[in-house]
Motif scaffolding. Structure first.
Motif, mmCIF file in Angstrom:
data_model
loop_
_atom_site.group_PDB
_atom_site.id
_atom_site.type_symbol
_atom_site.label_atom_id
_atom_site.label_comp_id
_atom_site.label_asym_id
_atom_site.label_seq_id
_atom_site.Cartn_x
_atom_site.Cartn_y
_atom_site.Cartn_z
ATOM 1 N N LEU A 114 35.973 32.053 38.440
ATOM 2 C CA LEU A 114 35.739 33.253 37.638
ATOM 3 C C LEU A 114 35.021 34.325 38.458
ATOM 4 O O LEU A 114 35.346 35.516 38.368
ATOM 5 N N TYR A 115 34.042 33.908 39.273
ATOM 6 C CA TYR A 115 33.342 34.860 40.144
ATOM 7 C C TYR A 115 34.318 35.480 41.134
ATOM 8 O O TYR A 115 34.280 36.691 41.387
ATOM 9 N N SER A 116 35.197 34.659 41.692
ATOM 10 C CA SER A 116 36.159 35.139 42.694
ATOM 11 C C SER A 116 37.067 36.202 42.103
ATOM 12 O O SER A 116 37.370 37.215 42.754
ATOM 13 N N LEU A 117 37.503 36.004 40.869
ATOM 14 C CA LEU A 117 38.386 36.971 40.222
ATOM 15 C C LEU A 117 37.688 38.308 39.992
ATOM 16 O O LEU A 117 38.318 39.369 40.054
ATOM 17 N N LEU A 118 36.388 38.257 39.733
ATOM 18 C CA LEU A 118 35.646 39.486 39.459
ATOM 19 C C LEU A 118 35.347 40.274 40.726
ATOM 20 O O LEU A 118 35.093 41.472 40.676
ATOM 21 N N HIS A 119 35.396 39.594 41.881
ATOM 22 C CA HIS A 119 35.001 40.239 43.140
ATOM 23 C C HIS A 119 36.136 40.271 44.167
ATOM 24 O O HIS A 119 35.893 40.357 45.368
ATOM 25 N N SER A 120 37.386 40.214 43.693
ATOM 26 C CA SER A 120 38.543 40.274 44.596
ATOM 27 C C SER A 120 39.081 41.692 44.677
ATOM 28 O O SER A 120 39.158 42.392 43.661
ATOM 29 N N ASP A 121 39.471 42.109 45.878
ATOM 30 C CA ASP A 121 40.035 43.443 46.041
ATOM 31 C C ASP A 121 41.509 43.450 45.644
ATOM 32 O O ASP A 121 42.021 42.466 45.100
ATOM 33 N N TRP A 122 42.195 44.558 45.910
ATOM 34 C CA TRP A 122 43.598 44.682 45.487
ATOM 35 C C TRP A 122 44.509 43.654 46.150
ATOM 36 O O TRP A 122 45.573 43.350 45.638
ATOM 37 N N ASP A 123 44.083 43.109 47.293
ATOM 38 C CA ASP A 123 44.875 42.098 47.988
ATOM 39 C C ASP A 123 44.488 40.684 47.578
ATOM 40 O O ASP A 123 45.054 39.713 48.082
#
Length: 466
Positions: A23-32
């Motif tokens: 869940l953290y990763s999804l919130l802090h991922s860029d457009w790529d």
């Protein structure tokens, strides 16, 4: 977004802390899909230690049977970051109108949610996902959807325990109850979320952090407001979207689409760096978001023009190599230690044809983008000039527009001439001189014709206004 692929993975394959890590990763991922967060910040955000997070990353970057890797290491600016590999990125493949997804609701990132048991987290995710899909804050599941059989993730007791845990911890946000369907009399589970919960979700700010950090690293220490960031991001999104739109329509290979994505990221990042270098002498842009985005757009155009020239020359180089039939025949025979027939030579050069197709396609994408950018910029200026002229009944604005177009034309000519000179000097000398700059020469002729028409149009309007 929590895409359907990610949703199913979270329901079956993770521990409680791994759930929070995703869940953290999804919130802090860029457009790529790259997680723009260093290890210590990620550990703090997940609520675990760096040591345990490293163990999770080790699991996520390793093959998991028939499942794909959750994280893929990527190098970025000298650092090793990780790409979240479940589900499509917003740039490639995801369609918000047709694909099912769950919003990143605020309660997913609360301390209360992090302290839930894994079964309570899974149950809440099921309810939230259906709420997001149906756009209703009251959703219903058949009991058999949650507890299909004795071997399922949920038993009745686990379900009751999960409901009890949710009520004790997050009962102020959601109520989960049992009901009986009116017609079938089958047992159902009803989630009733608080009114307004659909709109209580977290915004992903990874790209904004990336933008500010990129400019900061170029030495500009001033604050960049959210309004300016939003305008710059709008230009960035346009780059990614426009680079890919032709590829998606034509059904071109994923390899070429990924190459275009990498190119879009390079152009955008490089242009942000140049903007960072220019900002100390152009601080007025920070007070004018539209001017800032126009300035960045011009930098992007110049860089895209240069990349277009490179891909043009790459295509000419590959084509020159393909045309050497005797060369391929001798290489094939040397590799096999015998004479080869036409079919074997053809198989040998097939990978080269693929490279040529890729270079040609990307060159055309960049060429079209540059032409569309010029047309759009000239159209905007001329339309504003005409509208202003009607109001003021003056030809001064026509002269201003004419000067702008002249400057834009001369600047483009200068860049094309410089690029052609560089290719002649440093390019592949195996390419015949007549072919080295053929596409750039054609482009310059096309641009000359276009600018001549626009200049004539403004001159006519200026005479009629006077």
């Amino acid at each position: 977004m929590i895409y359907e692929e990610t949703y199913h993975y979270l329901l079956r394959n993770v521990s409680s802390t791994e759930f929070d890590t995703c869940l953290y990763s999804l919130l802090h991922s860029d457009w790529d899909g790259v997680i723009q967060s260093p290890l210590h910040m990620m550990a703090s955000g997940v609520g675990t230690t760096e040591k345990y997070l490293k163990q999770i990353i080790k699991k996520f970057t390793s093959p998991q049977g028939c499942l794909q890797k959750v994280f893929v290491p990527v190098g970025q600016g000298g650092d090793v970051l990780y790409k979240f590999n479940l589900g499509p990125t917003s740039n490639l493949g995801f369609n918000s109108k047709t694909d099912r997804y769950c919003k990143k609701y605020r309660f997913f990132y609360s301390e209360a949610f992090k302290n839930l048991t894994i079964h309570a987290k899974r149950l809440l995710l099921m309810g939230a996902f259906r709420m997001s899909v149906t756009k209703s804050e009251e959703v219903l599941f058949d009991y058999s959807e949650i507890v299909p059989d004795s071997s399922s993730l949920f038993t009745r007791q686990r379900l009751l325990d999960a409901i009890d845990t949710v009520h004790k911890t997050l009962g102020n946000l959601v109520t989960i109850s049992f009901a009986s369907k009116a017609f079938s009399k089958k047992e159902a589970v009803v989630f009733t979320f608080n009114e307004g919960m659909l709109e209580q979700y977290m915004e992903n700010r990874a790209e904004r952090a990336f933008l500010r950090r990129t400019i900061f690293n170029m030495g500009f220490l001033g604050h960049i407001s959210d309004s300016v960031c939003m305008e710059l991001e709008r230009v960035g999104r346009y780059i990614f979207r426009s680079f890919l739109q032709d590829a998606k329509k034509s059904g071109i290979s994923m390899d070429i689409q990924h190459e275009l994505l990498k190119l879009a990221r390079f152009v955008y990042t490089y242009s942000l760096k140049k903007l960072g270098l220019a900002l100390p002498a152009n601080k007025h842009l920070l007070a004018a978001p539209k001017q800032a985005s126009a300035y960045l757009s011009t930098i992007i155009y110049n860089e895209t023009l240069e990349q277009m020239a490179k891909y043009s020359h790459r295509a000419e180089s590959i084509k020159s190599l393909l045309d050497r039939d005797h060369f391929h025949k001798s290489i094939s025979e040397k590799a096999l230690g015998r004479e080869v027939n036409y079919l074997e030579v053809d198989q040998h050069i097939e990978p080269i044809r693929v490279k040529l197709k890729q270079a040609d396609f990307i060159h055309n994408v960049l060429n079209n983008w540059c032409e569309e950018w010029l047309i759009s910029r000239v159209k905007t200026v001329t339309e504003e000039s005409e509208a202003e002229g009607i109001r003021k009944k003056s030809s001064d604005n026509k002269r201003t527009a004419s000067e702008f177009i002249t400057d834009l034309r001369n600047d483009t000519y200068d860049k094309l001439d410089r690029l052609m000179t560089l290719i002649r000097k440093f390019g592949n000398h195996a390419v015949p001189p007549s072919s080295q700059n053929s596409s750039l020469t054609k482009k310059k002729a096309t641009i000359q014709s276009y600018f001549a028409i626009q200049k004539e149009r403004l001159d006519v309007l200026s005479v009629s206004s006077s």
